[in-house]
Design a protein around this motif. Structure first.
Motif, PDB file in Angstrom:
ATOM      1  N   CYS A  66      21.400  -5.903 -25.534  1.00 49.84           N
ATOM      2  CA  CYS A  66      20.917  -4.773 -24.744  1.00 49.84           C
ATOM      3  C   CYS A  66      19.506  -5.089 -24.260  1.00 49.84           C
ATOM      4  O   CYS A  66      18.589  -5.232 -25.065  1.00 49.84           O
ATOM      5  CB  CYS A  66      20.924  -3.480 -25.557  1.00 49.84           C
ATOM      6  SG  CYS A  66      20.343  -2.036 -24.628  1.00 49.84           S
ATOM      7  N   GLU A  68      16.169  -3.953 -22.154  1.00 50.56           N
ATOM      8  CA  GLU A  68      15.506  -2.701 -21.808  1.00 50.56           C
ATOM      9  C   GLU A  68      14.407  -2.984 -20.796  1.00 50.56           C
ATOM     10  O   GLU A  68      13.651  -3.937 -20.940  1.00 50.56           O
ATOM     11  CB  GLU A  68      14.892  -2.067 -23.054  1.00 50.56           C
ATOM     12  CG  GLU A  68      15.919  -1.739 -24.120  1.00 50.56           C
ATOM     13  CD  GLU A  68      15.288  -1.355 -25.447  1.00 50.56           C
ATOM     14  OE1 GLU A  68      14.047  -1.300 -25.546  1.00 50.56           O
ATOM     15  OE2 GLU A  68      16.048  -1.118 -26.397  1.00 50.56           O
ATOM     16  N   LYS A  75      13.171   4.538 -18.580  1.00 50.95           N
ATOM     17  CA  LYS A  75      13.684   3.427 -19.374  1.00 50.95           C
ATOM     18  C   LYS A  75      15.144   3.181 -19.007  1.00 50.95           C
ATOM     19  O   LYS A  75      15.960   4.111 -18.987  1.00 50.95           O
ATOM     20  CB  LYS A  75      13.579   3.743 -20.869  1.00 50.95           C
ATOM     21  CG  LYS A  75      14.040   2.614 -21.763  1.00 50.95           C
ATOM     22  CD  LYS A  75      13.834   2.983 -23.226  1.00 50.95           C
ATOM     23  CE  LYS A  75      14.302   1.894 -24.147  1.00 50.95           C
ATOM     24  NZ  LYS A  75      14.091   2.263 -25.550  1.00 50.95           N
ATOM     25  N   GLU A  77      18.478   0.962 -20.080  1.00 44.92           N
ATOM     26  CA  GLU A  77      19.147   0.124 -21.070  1.00 44.92           C
ATOM     27  C   GLU A  77      20.328  -0.534 -20.369  1.00 44.92           C
ATOM     28  O   GLU A  77      21.203   0.156 -19.839  1.00 44.92           O
ATOM     29  CB  GLU A  77      19.601   0.945 -22.265  1.00 44.92           C
ATOM     30  CG  GLU A  77      18.442   1.483 -23.085  1.00 44.92           C
ATOM     31  CD  GLU A  77      18.889   2.202 -24.337  1.00 44.92           C
ATOM     32  OE1 GLU A  77      20.109   2.451 -24.515  1.00 44.92           O
ATOM     33  OE2 GLU A  77      18.012   2.516 -25.152  1.00 44.92           O
ATOM     34  N   ARG A  79      23.463  -3.284 -20.503  1.00 46.61           N
ATOM     35  CA  ARG A  79      24.380  -3.939 -21.443  1.00 46.61           C
ATOM     36  C   ARG A  79      25.276  -4.930 -20.704  1.00 46.61           C
ATOM     37  O   ARG A  79      25.286  -4.968 -19.476  1.00 46.61           O
ATOM     38  CB  ARG A  79      25.200  -2.871 -22.154  1.00 46.61           C
ATOM     39  CG  ARG A  79      24.294  -1.910 -22.929  1.00 46.61           C
ATOM     40  CD  ARG A  79      25.060  -0.914 -23.762  1.00 46.61           C
ATOM     41  NE  ARG A  79      24.145   0.060 -24.359  1.00 46.61           N
ATOM     42  CZ  ARG A  79      23.378  -0.170 -25.420  1.00 46.61           C
ATOM     43  NH1 ARG A  79      23.415  -1.335 -26.022  1.00 46.61           N
ATOM     44  NH2 ARG A  79      22.588   0.771 -25.907  1.00 46.61           N
ATOM     45  N   GLY A  96      13.756  -5.429 -25.431  1.00 55.47           N
ATOM     46  CA  GLY A  96      15.123  -5.424 -25.939  1.00 55.47           C
ATOM     47  C   GLY A  96      15.505  -6.686 -26.675  1.00 55.47           C
ATOM     48  O   GLY A  96      14.661  -7.526 -27.010  1.00 55.47           O
ATOM     49  N   HIS A  97      16.799  -6.792 -26.938  1.00 59.67           N
ATOM     50  CA  HIS A  97      17.406  -7.943 -27.606  1.00 59.67           C
ATOM     51  C   HIS A  97      18.622  -8.333 -26.773  1.00 59.67           C
ATOM     52  O   HIS A  97      19.662  -7.675 -26.856  1.00 59.67           O
ATOM     53  CB  HIS A  97      17.838  -7.584 -29.028  1.00 59.67           C
ATOM     54  CG  HIS A  97      16.703  -7.320 -29.949  1.00 59.67           C
ATOM     55  ND1 HIS A  97      16.063  -6.104 -30.010  1.00 59.67           N
ATOM     56  CD2 HIS A  97      16.067  -8.134 -30.811  1.00 59.67           C
ATOM     57  CE1 HIS A  97      15.087  -6.176 -30.906  1.00 59.67           C
ATOM     58  NE2 HIS A  97      15.077  -7.389 -31.401  1.00 59.67           N
TER      59      HIS A  97
END
Length: 116
Positions: A66, A68, A75, A77, A79, A96-97
């Motif tokens: 995800c 960001e 914001k 997000e 995916r 994010g990661h």
């Protein structure tokens, strides 16, 4: 005639970006010598938060995790299977990661802004 180029993110050299508690790695996959029109690469964000004002139009497409992005107080997000288009001049924070790909236009933005 130029040839088609196949690029695997696992074959690229990733550079650390930002000075943050998390880590961020970016690898340019197409150099300005290959295409001054487009810059393409991969990035892996591992909890880093990097502030930046983009000097190009950018598209980010998430492969895993995800990603960001915060811009204009909102914001986003993102995916796998989703992407963002970010217009030139946008002040933002990447976070994010995620493993994601990106495309920037123009690809030679550093030279155009005197950053090379």
């Amino acid at each position: 005639m130029r040839e088609v180029i196949r690029i695997d993110h696992q074959d690229l050299s990733f550079n650390i970006r930002g000075e943050t508690p998390g880590m961020a790695y970016v690898a340019r996959a197409l150099s300005p010598e290959v295409s001054p029109n487009m810059g393409i690469g991969f990035a892996r964000w591992e909890g880093a938060e990097v502030e930046w004002t983009v000097l190009y139009d950018e598209v980010i497409f998430v492969i895993e995790g995800c990603f960001e992005l915060t811009a204009n107080g909102q914001k986003h997000e993102v995916r796998p299977g989703q992407m963002l288009w970010i217009p030139e001049g946008t002040a933002l924070t990447y976070a994010g990661h995620a493993l994601f790909g990106y495309v920037v236009h123009p690809g030679n933005w550093k030279a155009l802004h005197g950053l090379t």
